[in-house]
Motif scaffolding. Structure first.
Motif, PDB file in Angstrom:
ATOM      1  N   SER A  71       0.831  -1.210   0.000  1.00  0.00           N
ATOM      2  CA  SER A  71       0.000   0.000   0.000  1.00  0.00           C
ATOM      3  C   SER A  71       0.862   1.255   0.000  1.00  0.00           C
ATOM      4  CB  SER A  71      -0.928  -0.012   1.208  1.00  0.00           C
ATOM      5  OG  SER A  71      -0.181  -0.038   2.425  1.00  0.00           O
ATOM      6  N   SER A  72       1.993   1.232   0.717  1.00  0.00           N
ATOM      7  CA  SER A  72       2.894   2.391   0.720  1.00  0.00           C
ATOM      8  C   SER A  72       3.506   2.611  -0.648  1.00  0.00           C
ATOM      9  CB  SER A  72       3.994   2.188   1.774  1.00  0.00           C
ATOM     10  OG  SER A  72       3.453   2.081   3.078  1.00  0.00           O
ATOM     11  N   MET A  73       3.883   1.523  -1.319  1.00  0.00           N
ATOM     12  CA  MET A  73       4.446   1.650  -2.666  1.00  0.00           C
ATOM     13  C   MET A  73       3.405   2.170  -3.640  1.00  0.00           C
ATOM     14  SD  MET A  73       6.768  -1.845  -2.760  1.00  0.00           S
ATOM     15  CE  MET A  73       7.403  -1.589  -4.410  1.00  0.00           C
ATOM     16  N   ASP A  74       2.155   1.738  -3.484  1.00  0.00           N
ATOM     17  CA  ASP A  74       1.102   2.267  -4.356  1.00  0.00           C
ATOM     18  C   ASP A  74       0.899   3.764  -4.133  1.00  0.00           C
ATOM     19  OD1 ASP A  74       0.759  -0.268  -5.356  1.00  0.00           O
ATOM     20  OD2 ASP A  74      -0.935  -0.767  -4.038  1.00  0.00           O
ATOM     21  N   ARG A  75       0.947   4.197  -2.867  1.00  0.00           N
ATOM     22  CA  ARG A  75       0.814   5.635  -2.589  1.00  0.00           C
ATOM     23  C   ARG A  75       1.985   6.412  -3.169  1.00  0.00           C
ATOM     24  NH1 ARG A  75      -0.883   3.626   2.438  1.00  0.00           N
ATOM     25  NH2 ARG A  75       1.172   4.040   3.348  1.00  0.00           N
ATOM     26  N   PHE A  76       3.186   5.840  -3.088  1.00  0.00           N
ATOM     27  CA  PHE A  76       4.347   6.546  -3.644  1.00  0.00           C
ATOM     28  C   PHE A  76       4.258   6.623  -5.173  1.00  0.00           C
ATOM     29  CE2 PHE A  76       8.865   6.522  -5.059  1.00  0.00           C
ATOM     30  CZ  PHE A  76       9.200   7.764  -4.575  1.00  0.00           C
ATOM     31  N   ALA A  77       3.799   5.547  -5.815  1.00  0.00           N
ATOM     32  CA  ALA A  77       3.630   5.584  -7.270  1.00  0.00           C
ATOM     33  C   ALA A  77       2.607   6.639  -7.676  1.00  0.00           C
ATOM     34  CB  ALA A  77       3.204   4.202  -7.777  1.00  0.00           C
ATOM     35  N   GLU A  78       1.501   6.744  -6.910  1.00  0.00           N
ATOM     36  CA  GLU A  78       0.503   7.777  -7.197  1.00  0.00           C
ATOM     37  C   GLU A  78       1.081   9.167  -6.982  1.00  0.00           C
ATOM     38  OE1 GLU A  78      -4.078   8.946  -5.870  1.00  0.00           O
ATOM     39  OE2 GLU A  78      -2.995   7.276  -4.909  1.00  0.00           O
ATOM     40  N   LEU A  79       1.945   9.300  -5.966  1.00  0.00           N
ATOM     41  CA  LEU A  79       2.595  10.589  -5.728  1.00  0.00           C
ATOM     42  C   LEU A  79       3.479  10.988  -6.900  1.00  0.00           C
ATOM     43  CD1 LEU A  79       3.324  12.925  -3.739  1.00  0.00           C
ATOM     44  CD2 LEU A  79       5.181  11.456  -2.915  1.00  0.00           C
ATOM     45  N   LEU A  80       4.216  10.012  -7.471  1.00  0.00           N
ATOM     46  CA  LEU A  80       5.066  10.309  -8.626  1.00  0.00           C
ATOM     47  C   LEU A  80       4.227  10.703  -9.830  1.00  0.00           C
ATOM     48  CD1 LEU A  80       7.736   7.429  -8.368  1.00  0.00           C
ATOM     49  CD2 LEU A  80       8.016   9.830  -7.725  1.00  0.00           C
ATOM     50  N   ARG A  81       3.101  10.029 -10.015  1.00  0.00           N
ATOM     51  CA  ARG A  81       2.245  10.372 -11.162  1.00  0.00           C
ATOM     52  C   ARG A  81       1.658  11.767 -11.028  1.00  0.00           C
ATOM     53  NH1 ARG A  81       0.740   4.855 -10.516  1.00  0.00           N
ATOM     54  NH2 ARG A  81      -1.064   5.468  -9.234  1.00  0.00           N
ATOM     55  N   ASP A  82       1.449  12.200  -9.809  1.00  0.00           N
ATOM     56  CA  ASP A  82       0.889  13.535  -9.582  1.00  0.00           C
ATOM     57  C   ASP A  82       1.950  14.624  -9.512  1.00  0.00           C
ATOM     58  OD1 ASP A  82      -1.562  12.323  -9.490  1.00  0.00           O
ATOM     59  OD2 ASP A  82      -1.603  12.175  -7.287  1.00  0.00           O
TER      60      ASP A  82
ATOM     61  N   GLU B  74       6.307  14.642   4.979  1.00  0.00           N
ATOM     62  CA  GLU B  74       6.506  15.128   6.339  1.00  0.00           C
ATOM     63  C   GLU B  74       6.063  14.101   7.385  1.00  0.00           C
ATOM     64  OE1 GLU B  74       4.416  18.758   6.581  1.00  0.00           O
ATOM     65  OE2 GLU B  74       5.718  19.840   5.146  1.00  0.00           O
ATOM     66  N   ASP B  75       5.061  13.293   7.081  1.00  0.00           N
ATOM     67  CA  ASP B  75       4.599  12.255   8.009  1.00  0.00           C
ATOM     68  C   ASP B  75       5.455  11.007   7.800  1.00  0.00           C
ATOM     69  OD1 ASP B  75       3.314  10.591   9.717  1.00  0.00           O
ATOM     70  OD2 ASP B  75       1.392  10.579   8.652  1.00  0.00           O
ATOM     71  N   PRO B  76       6.205  10.547   8.805  1.00  0.00           N
ATOM     72  CA  PRO B  76       7.079   9.382   8.625  1.00  0.00           C
ATOM     73  C   PRO B  76       6.317   8.094   8.370  1.00  0.00           C
ATOM     74  CG  PRO B  76       7.031  10.039  10.930  1.00  0.00           C
ATOM     75  CD  PRO B  76       6.291  11.105  10.170  1.00  0.00           C
ATOM     76  N   LYS B  77       4.998   8.043   8.739  1.00  0.00           N
ATOM     77  CA  LYS B  77       4.233   6.821   8.546  1.00  0.00           C
ATOM     78  C   LYS B  77       3.554   6.761   7.187  1.00  0.00           C
ATOM     79  CE  LYS B  77       3.198   6.094  13.454  1.00  0.00           C
ATOM     80  NZ  LYS B  77       2.136   5.869  14.449  1.00  0.00           N
ATOM     81  N   THR B  78       3.771   7.763   6.354  1.00  0.00           N
ATOM     82  CA  THR B  78       3.106   7.787   5.051  1.00  0.00           C
ATOM     83  C   THR B  78       3.537   6.613   4.191  1.00  0.00           C
ATOM     84  OG1 THR B  78       3.025  10.200   5.185  1.00  0.00           O
ATOM     85  CG2 THR B  78       2.666   9.195   3.016  1.00  0.00           C
ATOM     86  N   PHE B  79       4.826   6.350   4.184  1.00  0.00           N
ATOM     87  CA  PHE B  79       5.362   5.260   3.368  1.00  0.00           C
ATOM     88  C   PHE B  79       6.021   4.226   4.283  1.00  0.00           C
ATOM     89  CE2 PHE B  79       5.700   9.107   0.647  1.00  0.00           C
ATOM     90  CZ  PHE B  79       4.669   8.783  -0.215  1.00  0.00           C
ATOM     91  N   GLU B  80       5.309   3.841   5.333  1.00  0.00           N
ATOM     92  CA  GLU B  80       5.828   2.874   6.294  1.00  0.00           C
ATOM     93  C   GLU B  80       6.000   1.499   5.631  1.00  0.00           C
ATOM     94  OE1 GLU B  80       4.738   1.214  10.797  1.00  0.00           O
ATOM     95  OE2 GLU B  80       3.320   2.433   9.646  1.00  0.00           O
TER      96      GLU B  80
END
Length: 526
Positions: free
Chosen positions: A157-168, A192-198
């Motif tokens: 789920s963290s990797m999916d959020r990071f991929a979406e962040l790169l696309r945006d 800024e939140d350390p748990k975003t990509f935990e």
């Protein structure tokens, strides 16, 4: 205990049953009431039940023994089921105890857990330490699997959020390098939140970025691939167009196996099929031209063999007087030569005529060499004739002495004999002048040697003399030896005009062939 005797068994009354099933049930009841165990043997069971009247409910020993084994198997299965049910209850209670104890973690060891669980009823009701450790390890392994699954899902789920962040993030394009992309996304508020990509490590970030970069590159690479295909298609069409142009020039007889590029160039220089191929990589116009010439040369070589075979079968030889029409009709009459095009026949015809010219010139050169040998033989005879020829003699006076000799008769033309005679007289006169000059030079050298000897004998300082009393020179050579050496040098056989072969200005046969081929080359004549 020993088995009862036969008399005692005879006193026991037999019990009768209506069916065998009832007799078997009575026998099973007897075994159960006697508390026969499932692990007993038949002998142990028989000692316990043989005195009971129900023992004889089954008539034969085989029936009793089979019934006993069936009862033992049924009891063993029932005991096993009870034991498994009891173990399952103990296991469930043990696992429930571990689940309710917050001190048990996925990394807790059994030795550490003993201090915490020793007083628990669920722990004490399991008597085997090995069984307790087995249940504990199964529970901990389950915790570890669940933790691993949780971390895997969290990482995904963290990797999916990071991929979406790169696309945006539009600042990151297909040309952005990894180190520059790091600087861009590290400035975003989501980081800024350390748990975003935990659950992600640096390699996970890199792998997600590589996949994102691959997706960005796909349309670019597709466009580049399309351009490359279009370029190759354009180049192929240009080559095919130029090949068609060469085919047209071949059909118009502007190209044959001996055509040079400079001869074809004026015919194609303004054609768009030629100019369209200029500047393209791989095959150039001249490369394609030479490929065609190579194929034509191969065809011409094969056709030349065919023509040679036809001439050999027809016993026909091409000479300088043979017209092309005769040669063409002769080859066309043969089945193997009628398909040869006329332009190639013309090339073969010119080649055969050149060979005829070369053969004729070679024959002429051979006759000239033969004549020179005859002239040399006649000159030799003049030099060593029995009555020497004088310098003042004429041909009319010398001719009677030569006319009977075979060397004179070998030469048919008397004018050539006169030419040999004139050159011989000229050489005699030159030889006489050379001898007079040599004698005068020798006299002068002898006088000089005598003068030098006299001068050295009166000079100061002892001189070095040989064993005859003659003084040696600085190089270890006496004056007499030096004089003799100079005489030998003057009388050595130096080549003169008369000693050289007659008509020395002529070229050799090989040189003549090369010159003739160069002059008669049809490509040079164009």
């Amino acid at each position: 205990q020993p088995l009862p005797s036969a008399a005692l068994m005879a006193q026991t009354p037999a019990v009768e049953f209506a069916t065998r099933e009832e007799a078997e049930k009575a026998f099973f009841k007897l075994l159960k009431e006697t508390n026969v165990k499932s692990d007993w043997t038949w002998e142990q069971a028989m000692r316990a039940i043989i005195t009971n009247p129900l023992y004889r409910s089954l008539k034969t020993v085989a029936e009793r023994k089979a019934a006993f084994h069936a009862y033992a198997e049924r009891e063993a299965r029932r005991e096993r089921e009870l034991r498994e049910e009891r173990e399952q209850k103990h296991r469930s209670a043990f696992i429930h105890m571990l689940e309710n104890n917050k001190a048990i973690k996925p990394y807790t060891r059994f030795k550490s857990a003993l201090k915490i669980l020793a007083n628990q009823p669920a722990f004490q009701q399991i008597k085997s330490d090995q069984q307790r450790e087995q249940y504990f390890n199964e529970y901990v392994e389950g915790l570890q699997r669940r933790e691993k699954d949780r971390m895997r899902d969290l990482r995904k789920s963290s990797m999916d959020r990071f991929a979406e962040l790169l696309r945006d993030t539009p600042e990151i394009t297909y040309e952005t390098e990894w180190r520059n992309a790091q600087k861009i996304y590290m400035k975003l508020p989501a980081l800024e939140d350390p748990k975003t990509f935990e659950g992600m490590d640096i390699l996970d970030f890199l792998s997600v970025y590589e996949e994102h970069s691959r997706l960005l590159w796909e349309p670019v690479l597709a466009d580049l691939s399309k351009r490359a295909r279009d370029k190759k298609r354009k180049e192929r069409k240009a080559r095919d167009g130029f090949k068609a142009l060469l085919k047209e020039q071949l059909d118009q007889s502007h190209i044959n196996a001996l055509t040079l590029w400079k001869e074809l160039y004026p015919h194609i220089k303004d054609d768009p099929r030629y100019t369209g191929l200029l500047g393209l990589p791989q095959s150039t116009p001249i490369d394609l031209f030479w490929d065609l010439i190579y194929d034509l040369e191969e065809h011409l070589h094969y056709q030349k063999k065919v023509v040679y075979d036809v001439l050999k079968r027809r016993e026909f030889e091409v000479t300088l007087e043979t017209p092309f029409e005769t040669f063409r009709d002769l080859v066309a009459q043969d089945e193997s030569g009628h398909s040869i095009p006329e332009n190639n026949l013309m090339i073969i015809y010119e080649h055969l005529k050149n060979k005829a010219v070369i053969k004729q010139k070679e024959e002429r050169r051979r006759q000239e060499r033969k004549l020179r040998r005859k002239m040399d033989n006649l000159r030799h005879v003049m030099k060593y004739i029995e009555t020497p020829i004088g310098v003042e003699e004429t041909w009319e006076s010398v001719r009677p002495r030569l006319q009977d000799l075979p060397e004179y008769k070998d030469i048919d033309d008397e004018q050539i004999c006169i030419e040999v005679f004139d050159k011989f007289i000229k050489r005699l006169k030159q030889s006489g002048q050379d001898e007079e000059e040599d004698e005068e030079g020798i006299i002068r050298e002898e006088e000089e040697v005598m003068h030098n000897r006299y001068r050295r004998s009166h000079s100061r300082g002892p001189g070095r003399h040989n064993r005859h009393g003659e003084r040696e020179s600085d190089h270890g050579m006496s004056d007499d030896e030096r004089l003799r050496k100079r005489k030998r040098a003057r009388h050595t056989g130096r080549p003169t005009e008369y000693d050289q072969p007659m008509d020395s200005g002529r070229v050799s046969a090989e040189e003549g062939d090369a010159l003739d081929q160069y002059e008669n080359d049809p490509r040079r004549q164009h």
